[in-house]
Design an enzyme around this catalytic site. Structure first.
Site, mmCIF file in Angstrom:
data_model
loop_
_atom_site.group_PDB
_atom_site.id
_atom_site.type_symbol
_atom_site.label_atom_id
_atom_site.label_comp_id
_atom_site.label_asym_id
_atom_site.label_seq_id
_atom_site.Cartn_x
_atom_site.Cartn_y
_atom_site.Cartn_z
ATOM 1 N N ARG A 179 72.074 -15.010 -105.713
ATOM 2 C CA ARG A 179 70.780 -14.467 -106.136
ATOM 3 C C ARG A 179 69.880 -15.536 -106.747
ATOM 4 O O ARG A 179 68.682 -15.337 -106.885
ATOM 5 C CB ARG A 179 70.943 -13.305 -107.103
ATOM 6 C CG ARG A 179 71.526 -13.670 -108.455
ATOM 7 C CD ARG A 179 71.737 -12.431 -109.311
ATOM 8 N NE ARG A 179 70.499 -11.840 -109.741
ATOM 9 C CZ ARG A 179 69.798 -12.250 -110.801
ATOM 10 N NH1 ARG A 179 70.209 -13.292 -111.500
ATOM 11 N NH2 ARG A 179 68.678 -11.654 -111.147
ATOM 12 N N PRO A 191 93.066 -15.519 -114.566
ATOM 13 C CA PRO A 191 92.841 -14.975 -115.905
ATOM 14 C C PRO A 191 92.810 -16.080 -116.963
ATOM 15 O O PRO A 191 92.255 -15.909 -118.040
ATOM 16 C CB PRO A 191 94.044 -14.057 -116.136
ATOM 17 C CG PRO A 191 94.667 -13.848 -114.812
ATOM 18 C CD PRO A 191 94.326 -15.036 -113.976
#
Ligand SMILES: COc1ccc(Cn2ccc3ccc(-c4cc(N)[nH]n4)cc32)cc1
Length: 242
Positions: A157, A88
């Site tokens: 991708r 985080p």
């Protein structure tokens, strides 16, 4: 590209074997290896965590298990690697970072759990290789595995041959600094909602202008920070007239 993921929940990474990514692995475009961190424990309880020095809630992942695991994983392939540690407290992971990662020969992901991994693990490897502590957004997950799924999909991708239509990656949201505008397909009218006339006009100039206007409107409304970050010459006269 080779990707290694070290985690105490290997099953969390099963989606990497599905669909687009599964095909990329099958065709050899991508080589993914998932490792169970507990394979490097030596005690009967296979302990990987302990109480934090200085007190505080939760547990911290112990450095020695991670050190043995990462030493072995890194040694298993001679290609130079970048160690990526979701947290985080990391730097925001962006499309620009995805492109940078797509140029790497090898990525090794360390998936923390509990309150994270003893900081000395990152500090140790940062002395001999590139190490990135990354965040996928300003919200708190329970561990790093979901973040790894996000990063691996965003990176894979971009690899040549992975996407059926390479134009898609080149014309992504964010590729020109703007959000994607609305998209439509058949039927022309659905539950009383018609497709915008211009998109059926065949006038490619007008269509391009309409799409740019919708992208600018959407970006200004939802992500004014992206508008502010555009280079001075990014908006032409027609854009400014919007
Ligand atoms: C100190 O505060 C916390 C520290 C860790 C955790 C749980 N946790 C353990 C490892 C791990 C890896 C990544 C993430 C993460 C990444 C993003 N963008 N959100 N959450 C969360 C993670 C909760 C709270």
């Amino acid at each position: 590209m080779r990707i290694d993921v070290v985690t105490i929940f290997p099953g969390y990474l099963a989606p990497l074997r599905e669909a687009l990514l599964g095909r990329a692995v099958g065709t050899g475009l991508l080589d993914i290896a998932v490792h169970d961190l507990r394979d490097w424990t030596h005690d009967v309880h296979q302990a990987v965590d302990d109480a934090p020095y200085g007190g505080g809630p939760g547990m911290v992942m112990r450095p020695h298990v991670w050190g043995e695991a990462l030493d072995d994983v890194l040694a298993a392939d001679p290609r130079p690697a970048r160690l990526v540690v979701p947290t985080p407290a990391g730097r925001p992971f962006t499309q620009a970072a995805a492109h940078a990662y797509a140029a790497q020969e090898r990525l090794v992901f360390a998936c923390g759990r509990y309150e994270g991994i003893d900081q000395r693990v990152v500090d140790h490897y940062a002395a001999s290789m590139p190490v990135d502590e990354i965040s996928i957004g300003d919200y708190v997950l329970v561990g790093g595995e979901v973040a790894v799924l996000v990063v691996v999909e965003a990176v894979a991708r971009l690899l040549p041959g992975v996407l059926g239509n390479p134009r898609s990656a080149a014309e992504d949201s964010f590729s020109d600094g703007l959000l994607e505008g609305p998209a439509y397909t058949r039927p022309e009218v659905w539950r009383g909602h018609a497709v915008p006339e211009v998109l059926r006009s065949g006038n490619h100039g007008a269509i391009a202008r309409w799409r740019r206007d919708r992208a600018l409107e959407r970006t200004a409304e939802r992500r004014p920070d992206l508008i502010a970050a555009l280079p001075p010459d990014a908006l032409d006269e027609a854009d400014r007239a919007l």
